[in-house]
Design a protein around this motif. Sequence first.
Motif, mmCIF file in Angstrom:
data_model
loop_
_atom_site.group_PDB
_atom_site.id
_atom_site.type_symbol
_atom_site.label_atom_id
_atom_site.label_comp_id
_atom_site.label_asym_id
_atom_site.label_seq_id
_atom_site.Cartn_x
_atom_site.Cartn_y
_atom_site.Cartn_z
ATOM 1 N N LEU A 70 0.884 -1.362 -0.325
ATOM 2 C CA LEU A 70 0.228 -0.094 -0.119
ATOM 3 C C LEU A 70 0.852 1.096 -0.206
ATOM 4 N N PRO A 71 0.716 2.159 -1.335
ATOM 5 C CA PRO A 71 1.836 3.817 -1.219
ATOM 6 C C PRO A 71 1.087 3.782 0.173
ATOM 7 N N GLU A 72 1.927 4.973 1.151
ATOM 8 C CA GLU A 72 2.032 5.346 2.479
ATOM 9 C C GLU A 72 0.782 6.326 2.779
ATOM 10 N N LYS A 73 -0.087 6.876 1.685
ATOM 11 C CA LYS A 73 -0.785 8.091 1.458
ATOM 12 C C LYS A 73 -1.708 7.457 1.308
ATOM 13 N N CYS A 74 -2.592 6.044 1.580
ATOM 14 C CA CYS A 74 -3.529 5.892 0.863
ATOM 15 C C CYS A 74 -4.472 6.809 1.308
ATOM 16 N N GLY A 75 -4.741 6.470 2.553
ATOM 17 C CA GLY A 75 -5.874 6.725 3.366
ATOM 18 C C GLY A 75 -5.655 8.732 3.129
ATOM 19 N N MET A 76 -4.931 9.954 2.873
ATOM 20 C CA MET A 76 -5.042 10.662 2.173
ATOM 21 C C MET A 76 -5.427 10.875 0.496
ATOM 22 N N ALA A 77 -4.457 10.251 0.540
ATOM 23 C CA ALA A 77 -5.689 10.533 -1.752
ATOM 24 C C ALA A 77 -7.015 10.408 -1.474
ATOM 25 N N ILE A 78 -7.831 9.927 -0.521
ATOM 26 C CA ILE A 78 -9.086 8.629 -0.793
ATOM 27 C C ILE A 78 -9.292 10.697 -0.005
ATOM 28 N N ASP A 79 -9.093 11.065 0.635
ATOM 29 C CA ASP A 79 -9.444 12.525 1.306
ATOM 30 C C ASP A 79 -9.465 13.796 0.557
ATOM 31 N N ARG A 80 -8.415 13.238 -0.194
ATOM 32 C CA ARG A 80 -7.609 14.719 -1.295
ATOM 33 C C ARG A 80 -9.218 14.039 -2.357
ATOM 34 N N ALA A 86 -5.740 9.052 -14.433
ATOM 35 C CA ALA A 86 -4.769 10.131 -14.900
ATOM 36 C C ALA A 86 -3.886 9.932 -13.528
ATOM 37 N N TRP A 87 -3.854 9.992 -12.430
ATOM 38 C CA TRP A 87 -3.430 10.201 -11.670
ATOM 39 C C TRP A 87 -2.826 8.864 -11.049
ATOM 40 N N GLU A 88 -1.754 8.486 -9.986
ATOM 41 C CA GLU A 88 -2.067 7.358 -9.254
ATOM 42 C C GLU A 88 -1.675 7.962 -7.538
ATOM 43 N N LEU A 89 -2.310 7.281 -6.607
ATOM 44 C CA LEU A 89 -2.988 7.372 -5.593
ATOM 45 C C LEU A 89 -1.743 8.093 -5.555
ATOM 46 N N GLU A 90 -0.026 8.654 -5.475
ATOM 47 C CA GLU A 90 0.575 8.799 -4.590
ATOM 48 C C GLU A 90 0.272 10.548 -4.399
ATOM 49 N N ASP A 91 0.372 10.764 -6.192
ATOM 50 C CA ASP A 91 0.033 11.807 -6.341
ATOM 51 C C ASP A 91 -1.235 12.375 -6.221
ATOM 52 N N LEU A 92 -2.355 11.503 -5.681
ATOM 53 C CA LEU A 92 -3.932 11.889 -5.430
ATOM 54 C C LEU A 92 -4.030 13.007 -4.240
ATOM 55 N N ALA A 93 -2.781 11.587 -3.135
ATOM 56 C CA ALA A 93 -2.423 11.983 -1.912
ATOM 57 C C ALA A 93 -1.861 13.568 -1.521
ATOM 58 N N GLU A 94 -0.881 14.091 -2.526
ATOM 59 C CA GLU A 94 -0.462 15.201 -2.560
ATOM 60 C C GLU A 94 -1.226 16.158 -3.452
ATOM 61 N N LEU A 95 -2.587 16.248 -3.757
ATOM 62 C CA LEU A 95 -3.344 17.268 -4.433
ATOM 63 C C LEU A 95 -3.694 18.288 -3.070
ATOM 64 N N GLU A 96 -3.104 19.769 -3.661
ATOM 65 C CA GLU A 96 -3.460 20.527 -2.674
ATOM 66 C C GLU A 96 -4.276 21.701 -3.458
ATOM 67 N N GLU A 97 -5.059 22.407 -1.990
ATOM 68 C CA GLU A 97 -6.207 23.630 -2.940
ATOM 69 C C GLU A 97 -5.788 24.003 -3.714
ATOM 70 N N GLY A 98 -4.339 24.411 -4.801
ATOM 71 C CA GLY A 98 -4.604 25.313 -6.068
ATOM 72 C C GLY A 98 -4.833 24.875 -6.620
ATOM 73 N N ASP A 99 -3.908 23.085 -6.747
ATOM 74 C CA ASP A 99 -3.950 21.934 -7.737
ATOM 75 C C ASP A 99 -5.527 21.586 -7.958
ATOM 76 N N ILE A 100 -6.959 21.044 -6.492
ATOM 77 C CA ILE A 100 -7.869 21.819 -7.104
ATOM 78 C C ILE A 100 -8.665 22.483 -8.011
ATOM 79 N N GLU A 101 -8.858 23.468 -7.714
ATOM 80 C CA GLU A 101 -8.454 24.523 -8.187
ATOM 81 C C GLU A 101 -8.186 24.323 -9.761
ATOM 82 N N VAL A 102 -6.894 24.163 -10.057
ATOM 83 C CA VAL A 102 -5.972 24.246 -11.465
ATOM 84 C C VAL A 102 -7.566 23.720 -12.649
#
Lengths: 287, 287
Positions: A169-179, A210-226
């Motif tokens: 499991l990637p480290e921040k799976c829970g975070m990816a779900i949240d994001r 298009a996104w892997e879990l590791e990248d989804l976990a790092e989605l920031e507010e600004g990224d979501i806006e873009v």
Amino acid sequence: MSSSTQFPPLKGDASLLLAYQLHSKRVLLIGGGPVAASRLTHALEADALVTLLCPSSGLCPELLYRLSDPWCKSRITYHDRPWLGTEDLDLDGGADMVLSATDDPGVSKSVCVAARSRRVPVNVADVPEECDFHFGSTIRDGPLQVLVSTGGRGPKVANLIRRRLERALPEKCGMAIDRVGELRRRLRARAPGREEGKKRMHWMVGICEAWELEDLAELEEGDIEVLLRDGWEKGKVLSPKDLGKVGKGKEKVDNGLNWRREGIAGLLGAVVGAAVVGLAVFVRSSR
Amino acid sequence: MSSSTQFPPLKGDASLLLAYQLHSKRVLLIGGGPVAASRLTHALEADALVTLLCPSSGLCPELLYRLSDPWCKSRITYHDRPWLGTEDLDLDGGADMVLSATDDPGVSKSVCVAARSRRVPVNVADVPEECDFHFGSTIRDGPLQVLVSTGGRGPKVANLIRRRLERALPEKCGMAIDRVGELRRRLRARAPGREEGKKRMHWMVGICEAWELEDLAELEEGDIEVLLRDGWEKGKVLSPKDLGKVGKGKEKVDNGLNWRREGIAGLLGAVVGAAVVGLAVFVRSSR
């Protein structure tokens, strides 16, 4: 059992794996040992209300500790007595689920018969035929939960497999779900219409492809806006690269090849090879 | 919520993950679309008896196919009519679980209220607040089943995670479970006493710690005999090496280093390096 080119054949003998919702439901728990303590933990983590039935002399240290903890105590109704019979199913408003964890086969049997007479789901520890459901080996990372079940056939192997999956499991799976949850909420706020439901779903599937879990976990507010402004609004699914991100996930996934490692090994080999031949020539020519 | 050095603190807001046993239990399924077909598949694979409630005009191709298949047909009692009310819970001997998969919010609501009035577990597709349990993304390999749940928060991310876990699972996990089951059966036959229960459990845990899943999957009849005769009988836990096996699992597990690959790269590099210097010397000396 059945076969068709169009529809997959069925393979019986499975369990039905479920994520049971116990929020404000009542669980009747009979017993006071370590197994009962483990059952209590599961029930409380699922936000259940628990009726605990056990003479106080039989409470193990963990149960005593939980009963002394204010938060736990507020969710547990404790009765300092043994199981008496079917009418105990009505305690504290009535049980939605029954968990028995005693060493007494007579009590186990009685609990099971009572629960089944009312069709209330019941689990009797260590007695498979008195269980309407089994627990398995689990992983939890915030909103992510994983169950490994062998249908009661091999709890130890289930643990082995759970450990293997845990490592994968990637480290921040829970975070990816949240994001992703946050992205979906923001998308719904931007395009709330019911008629856009399918389009929204399609777009979200596109993002998850298009996104892997590791990248989804790092989605920031600004990224979501873009993603929404430059992607959704223009009917496009932007990738991590489009957002100027490295795309950590993809690299890690490509089936374990590690070109950098092998490149370094090759280079080192070349230097060593060159040095050896060079040295040989040098020794030869200086003779 | 609670904390102790001895007992782990509890993290609420979870689901209770379960492997539900439906063998010869009755599932009432309302609806005729693809979601209903998927629910039917899950129920039949868990060996349930199914009462299907849907006007025949609303049956999708998969349901029509299942109803035409002799094995499926023998497990389904089909009623060519819509849901009428609470009394439908008593159809065909009474429902132990209710699954609603219709597009009609009125019907969904009515099914949910009826089921909850009897405390029969109910799932209404696409209406989280009318669900006593959620389905998740699943993997199956014979006796092994894995559930990935986001508590209904992100079905697409659950699929991503499921795919990641699927790739991490050793190929023959189901087989490993079967073989360990066989080992346990043979051990029980050899040392059936109840007083030996703890010793048996201990030994089985030892085996599962000394053997990787890949190796357990390859346990043959003869190996089992040796494990019991030369291991159990002498109070020892034999490893794959003790049985003259390579121990495939261990190699694969050691966090992804692949020495053979890098070794070959290094060797190739050495040859290339040697060749280049050799060639340079040759060219120089022949000038």
